[in-house]
Every structure is written in C-alpha cells, then in structure tokens.
Design a protein around this motif. Structure first.
Motif, short mmCIF file in Angstrom:
data_model
loop_
_atom_site.label_atom_id
_atom_site.label_comp_id
_atom_site.label_asym_id
_atom_site.label_seq_id
_atom_site.Cartn_x
_atom_site.Cartn_y
_atom_site.Cartn_z
N HIS A 111 -1.36 6.44 5.21
CA HIS A 111 -1.10 6.08 3.82
C HIS A 111 0.16 5.23 3.69
O HIS A 111 0.62 5.00 2.58
CB HIS A 111 -1.00 7.36 2.98
CG HIS A 111 -2.26 8.18 3.05
ND1 HIS A 111 -3.44 7.77 2.47
CD2 HIS A 111 -2.54 9.35 3.69
CE1 HIS A 111 -4.40 8.66 2.73
NE2 HIS A 111 -3.88 9.63 3.47
N GLY B 68 0.82 -1.20 0.00
CA GLY B 68 0.00 0.00 0.00
C GLY B 68 0.86 1.25 0.00
O GLY B 68 0.54 2.24 -0.68
N LYS C 100 -3.83 -4.96 0.01
CA LYS C 100 -4.46 -5.82 1.03
C LYS C 100 -5.47 -6.85 0.49
O LYS C 100 -5.07 -7.92 0.04
CB LYS C 100 -5.10 -4.93 2.10
CG LYS C 100 -4.05 -4.12 2.91
CD LYS C 100 -4.67 -3.50 4.14
CE LYS C 100 -3.77 -2.50 4.83
NZ LYS C 100 -2.84 -3.03 5.80
N ILE D 291 -7.52 -0.19 2.62
CA ILE D 291 -8.37 -0.95 3.55
C ILE D 291 -9.78 -1.10 3.00
O ILE D 291 -10.38 -2.18 3.05
CB ILE D 291 -8.43 -0.27 4.93
CG1 ILE D 291 -7.11 -0.46 5.69
CG2 ILE D 291 -9.59 -0.83 5.76
CD1 ILE D 291 -7.07 0.19 7.07
#
Ligand code: PLP
Length: 462
Positions: free
Chosen positions: A153, A119, A288, A262
C-alpha cells in the motif's frame, strides 16, 4: 559504453539515492539511464531499445509517447500552471477530474474525491479520513486496520505499516501500532497439502473472523485490500475469497478500502479490479494509470456515509484540517482528464478484453517451463513463479538468484520485466498489441532458457 553513458553513470552513482535498489551493487553496476519512449518501448542513453513489460511501475498505461497528454499539460501550463484548492478555492481541471472519477465509479456510489500526489498518500489519507469519520460518529474505539501478508500500500509511515512485506518494515521501525495482519489469499503459496481452493478460502476467512473476535469488531475500523496484490508478487485472489471477505466485513461493521492503485483503469479487464472481483468497497484509492503516470496524481474516493462523518468533523472543528499543497494540481488534473477521455474514446477496457486472452495464453504456456511453478494473471497483469522444484513448490535459495537472472537476461534481450521475490512480474502498457505480446513472451522465453542453462551449469537444478 558511450561517453555520455559513462558520464551519466558516474554522476548517478555520486548523487542519486535509488529507491528499491541494492546500493552496493548499484555502485558497481551503475544505472540503466532511459532517455526516450515511444509506444510500449523505451530507449536508454546507449541507444538500446526495450519493450517496457512493466509499464514503468505498473502504471504507464498509454505507453511513452501519447501526444494528447503532452498537449493537455502544455495547454494547462500556459493557462494556469498552479493553483491550490485549500480554503474553498478550486480549478476547472480538478473539478472536472473529481466529476469524472465519480462518474466512472457510479455503481459504487462514492460521494466525494480527496486528491493527493501518490498512491502512498492516497492510502495514508484514507486512514485519516476513516479515523476522523469514526470519531465524528461517536465510535472513537474503532482505530485498528487490517491488511494482508504480501499486501502493498506504499511506503509512508502509515501506508508502509499497512504494507505486508518484511523488507518494507525492517529497520524502518514499522509497522506502527493499530495494524493487524491477516492471510494472503494465494492458494498456491499458502494452501495446505491436499487442501482445495474452496477449503483454503474457508480457512483463511475463518482466521479473519477469529482475529476480529479476538480484537473486538468495535476496535477495528477498516480492511485494506488490493484486488490483485501487485508488489507482493501478482497474487490473484483465490476464487470466492473477495465475496466472502466483503460479507464478513459488512457483518462486523468494518469498512473495506480497495487499493486500486495498480488495478484501477482497466488493468484487470474491467475499469476497476473491484468490478472484476465483485466487491463494493466503502473507499477506493487510485493513482498510477489515472494519469498514465505522465504526472503524479492520486485520489481517495469516499462514500456518502464517510463524507457525512467528515462533514460533522468539519462542523465540530470549524475546518477539515487536512490537505497537501499539490492536491488537485491543475496540470496533473488536466493530464488525468485527458487520460480518462482517451480510455473512453479508444475503449481501452475493450482493448484489454480483446488482447488479454492472447496474453494469458502465452503466459500460461510458460507454466510448462521447467523453472516455472505457477503462471498466474488476469487482464494484462501476470507473473511467473520461479521455482527450484515444481512438485514441492520449492523456491531457490537466496544464493541462487534465478528470478533476478531472468530479469537481467530479459533486459539484455531488450525486455523490461521485474523480479519480485521468486516471481517475475509482467504488466505491459494497456495499449500493447498482440504482436507486441508475442515479442514480449518470445524475449521472456529466451531469458528463462538462459537462466535455466545457468542454473543447470551451477548444479542448482537437476
Ligand atoms: C497497490 C499499490 N498501492 C499503493 C502504492 C504506492 O504508490 P506510490 O508509489 O505512488 O506511493 C503502490 C505502488 O506501487 C501500489 O502498487
């Protein structure tokens, strides 16, 4: 303590530098060593079973034993375990995954997918793409980025700078220049006494407009936002905030980047958090749940306008000089493709829609607990705000770690949840059933009661 665990603990303490861990305490307490997983449960090296109420790190959406993901990895390992996509090379799994991602996000009209591994990297490269784009279209002054208090972030130098959590900055010499900070849209935390939610939204949007005026819209490139701010404490934005935010950014020619790391792939009850909150971001970052976290993979999705700018840059320099070794890794891509197929075949978003009312009901009932100031959530993500004084919304002192106590008592009861600041976060695998939701909240209630008894015994609370 078993001999095996004892050995694991000694070796762990000797060798592993643990992320997001109090290192002194860890050297004393040692690790919890997970060895197996099945459905929504994991098991440690002492045979203790836990309901994984955090999906690992908000991410193992399909639980811990999905055989189709294992098979997909195995098949791809045998066919072609690695290849790269620099210099115009490609692989079938990467092509299929980019195509699937564009299909899933069709209503947002993205044109291209840039792969990475995490991410943090997806956000980092979003920044680079945005700078490259504005340079290419002759707006080189557009460099600054706006991000929010409590935003998360990632931790690379740029993503960590966008993150709005003080401990991620302290002594890491972050944030770097070019990042502007604006308000967190939590009415509970930042609303003034007597201020309505609507008035709160107008005030913080006004603050944003004032910031843009002060800095000059011609110097501001983009705004980074999670639809629900996860690691900042599961902040569900105040009603109406997201639409007003998008309108202000559009008016000033500032790109909106949705960090869906997320929220993406069903967590909030729609496929993307951007749909739940009605925004149309110019770029989107995902990771994720894209692979149910079985293997690391992330992506940055860009609009046609941004891609055209990147294309112009590539023409100017003869190459688009960005990329990581494992971008579009075929095994990770194959697992992500299988994950996305399963979401579709099993209608995971529909399942979240069916069980979420029960999840939210059990969550909100805990709002009555003496330790809970606010119960908040959406879809299958939620948090309980642990407070010393409900009326004053006052937190416990750092020397009264009640949130951490709830987390630890839950763990001792066979439930993994995560204390973030004063909030206890809950984010179970998306495959969770209603009876497992009951088990989760029954265990959490016991942990809250245990923490309350302790806080009263210590006279931390009346
Ligand atoms: C919203 C969001 N963005 C970015 C990241 C960073 O992802 P990674 O840890 O894979 O670098 C996270 C991690 O929790 C996240 O929650």
């Amino acid at each position: 303590m078993t001999a095996n665990h004892d050995l694991n603990a000694r070796r762990d303490i000797a060798a592993v530098l643990h992320p997001y861990t109090n290192l002194d305490k860890h050297a004393e307490a040692g690790p919890v060593v997970m060895t197996k997983g099945s459905g929504v449960y994991v098991e440690d090296d002492q045979g203790r079973r836990y309901l994984e109420g955090m999906s690992g790190l908000w991410s193992t959406s399909l639980g811990f034993s999905e055989p189709r993901l294992v098979d997909a990895a195995h098949r791809q390992m045998q066919a072609l375990p690695y290849y790269q996509i620099f210099g115009g090379r490609s692989t079938e799994p990467a092509i299929e995954l980019a195509d699937r991602l564009l299909g899933l996000t069709r209503e947002f009209g993205y044109d291209k997918v840039l792969f990475a591994n995490s991410g943090s990297e997806a956000n980092d490269q979003a920044v680079k793409l945005i700078w490259y784009y504005f340079n290419a279209i002759g707006q080189p002054r557009k460099k600054k980025l706006i991000a929010r208090t409590r935003g998360y972030h990632g931790v690379t130098v740029m993503a960590g700078s966008l993150t709005g959590i003080p401990t991620n900055h302290a002594d890491f010499d972050l944030p770097v220049d070019r990042v502007l900070r604006t308000d967190c849209p939590s009415h509970y935390h930042y609303g003034e006494p007597g201020e309505s939610e609507a008035a709160f939204v107008d005030r913080i949007i006004g603050n944003l407009e004032a910031l843009i005026e002060r800095e000059g819209a011609d110097t501001i490139a983009a705004f980074f936002a999670e639809p629900v701010q996860g690691s900042g404490g599961v902040i569900v934005p105040a009603a109406g905030y997201m639409a007003k935010l998008q309108a202000v950014l559009r008016r000033h020619g500032i790109l909106l980047v949705a960090d869906e790391v997320i929220c993406g792939f069903g967590r909030t009850g729609r496929m993307f958090g951007s749909q739940t909150f009605g925004i149309t971001p110019d770029l989107m970052t995902v990771a994720k749940a894209m692979s149910s976290s079985y293997l690391p993979i992330s992506a940055t999705l860009v609009s046609k306008a941004v891609y055209d700018g990147v294309l112009a840059g590539s023409r100017k320099h003869g190459v688009f000089a960005h990329g990581v070794t494992y971008a579009g890794h075929p095994v990770c891509s194959a697992v992500a493709n299988e994950t996305l197929k399963i979401y579709e075949e099993r209608d995971i978003v529909g399942h979240v829609g069916r069980v979420s009312p029960h999840f939210m009901n059990r969550l909100q009932r805990l709002g009555e607990h003496p330790l809970v100031g606010q119960a908040r959530g959406v879809g299958l993500i939620g948090a309980l705000e642990i407070v010393k004084d409900k009326a004053a919304r006052a937190a416990f002192a750092p020397s009264e770690p009640v949130g951490a106590m709830v987390q630890n008592l839950a763990l001792a009861n066979g439930l993994v949840v995560r204390a973030i600041r004063d909030a206890v976060a809950i984010c179970p695998p998306l495959i969770i059933t209603e009876s497992q939701i009951d088990e989760l909240f029954d265990k959490l209630t016991l942990a809250l009661n245990g923490a309350l008894a302790h806080a009263r015994a210590q006279a931390w609370i009346a």
